[in-house]
Design an enzyme around this catalytic site. Sequence first.
Site, PDB file in Angstrom:
ATOM      1  N   SER A 167       1.024  -1.119   0.186  1.00  0.00           N
ATOM      2  CA  SER A 167       0.053   0.083   0.009  1.00  0.00           C
ATOM      3  C   SER A 167       1.023   1.057   0.162  1.00  0.00           C
ATOM      4  O   SER A 167       1.817   1.397  -0.960  1.00  0.00           O
ATOM      5  CB  SER A 167      -1.131   0.056   1.222  1.00  0.00           C
ATOM      6  N   THR A 168       0.708   1.946   0.874  1.00  0.00           N
ATOM      7  CA  THR A 168       1.480   3.345   0.945  1.00  0.00           C
ATOM      8  C   THR A 168       2.977   3.196   0.787  1.00  0.00           C
ATOM      9  O   THR A 168       3.238   2.407   1.845  1.00  0.00           O
ATOM     10  CB  THR A 168       1.260   4.180   2.191  1.00  0.00           C
ATOM     11  N   HIS A 193      -2.596  -0.982  -3.663  1.00  0.00           N
ATOM     12  CA  HIS A 193      -3.587  -0.238  -3.483  1.00  0.00           C
ATOM     13  C   HIS A 193      -3.433   1.053  -4.267  1.00  0.00           C
ATOM     14  O   HIS A 193      -2.617   1.971  -4.184  1.00  0.00           O
ATOM     15  CB  HIS A 193      -3.672   0.267  -1.780  1.00  0.00           C
ATOM     16  N   MET A 286      -0.164   1.081   5.428  1.00  0.00           N
ATOM     17  CA  MET A 286      -0.839   1.278   6.716  1.00  0.00           C
ATOM     18  C   MET A 286      -1.994   0.113   6.744  1.00  0.00           C
ATOM     19  O   MET A 286      -2.575  -0.312   5.724  1.00  0.00           O
ATOM     20  CB  MET A 286      -1.502   2.619   6.748  1.00  0.00           C
ATOM     21  N   ASP A 289      -4.461  -4.985   5.968  1.00  0.00           N
ATOM     22  CA  ASP A 289      -4.812  -5.973   4.718  1.00  0.00           C
ATOM     23  C   ASP A 289      -3.737  -6.649   4.208  1.00  0.00           C
ATOM     24  O   ASP A 289      -2.550  -6.314   3.978  1.00  0.00           O
ATOM     25  CB  ASP A 289      -5.243  -4.813   3.500  1.00  0.00           C
TER      26      ASP A 289
END
Length: 344
Positions: A167-168, A193, A286, A289
């Site tokens: 993600s991030t 993501h 973050m 998931d």
Amino acid sequence: MLERKIKLLIVDDSILFRETLAKFFANDKLIEVVDKASDPYEARDKIVALRPYVITLDVEMPKMNGIQFLRKLIPQYPVPTVIVSSAPIKAFDALDAGAVDYVKKPTIKTPKDMEAFAADLRLKIITASQAKVIQKKSTPAAAPSSNKISSAALARNTQTIIAMGASTGGTDALQTVLTTMPANSPPIVIVQHMPPGFTKMFADRLNKICAVQIKEAQDGDRLANGVALIAPGDFHMSLHKDTKGYFVKVEYGEKVSSHRPSVDYLFDSVAKVAGKNAIGVIMTGMGSDGADGMVKMRKQGAYTIGQDKETCVVYGMPMTAFMRGGCSVQAPLDKISKMICDRL
């Protein structure tokens, strides 16, 4: 829970956008808009004076664009920055310049459109406030990887699948891993993501600098050695198998672990379909998931790698996976591709 409010500086040349966004956050319990700026020069002065914890930054602005500004800002003031852009290619350029995240600037037709956008941006601001700002290196030129997988190893591992989730900070992390994977790598399936429209551009950018072929997945795509498939924005991707071998399904559905595409959705299917023949990798991001999916993969005999705290932009998803027992091992980002190849 955050101990104090996140000091936010909004940088955008549209006074309507600045005021609307500031109004949305006016009574927020976690975010305090300390000021607004209409261009990078005004933003620079306010960053020095106010020391915001996070800034939101438009790309197209007068006097200096957001990307040029970031390249000057980050070495001196490494402020976590969330890019707000309507152009995906500009967002990727900004990530290369040091931004930690991005959100697509919407076409606002109704108040609900703005509310949905601001809610998404709010989550990214909260995440950015906890991110580690890493000054980016220039994008590498395409080059043969020093990591190798022998023909004998490939013959032993014909059913192997590599599944990755991030993600991030993940666009940079995936680039680091994928540019060092050899051309004869087993099939790779990836969830990053990312909103619609961004994933194809991300895949195309990676495809130019990687030995493996990288593409945005389409429903029914077959897996093959030397090919990596990235789940399209706003669609889940899952692994399946028939008499011809592995393939993916790409479908719209309810969000899983608050995301679509979801790493858990992919990892759950990999655990069921590939079992002990899978290698799982969970990287910076973050939240949680992918953590439960990685636990399932490991229980089915898969070898699972979590990115370590020191090299994560946000040590959230890998930390949760590790704490729940989903990681066979934790590793620095620059060692992950070698560990995959050594495992094979």
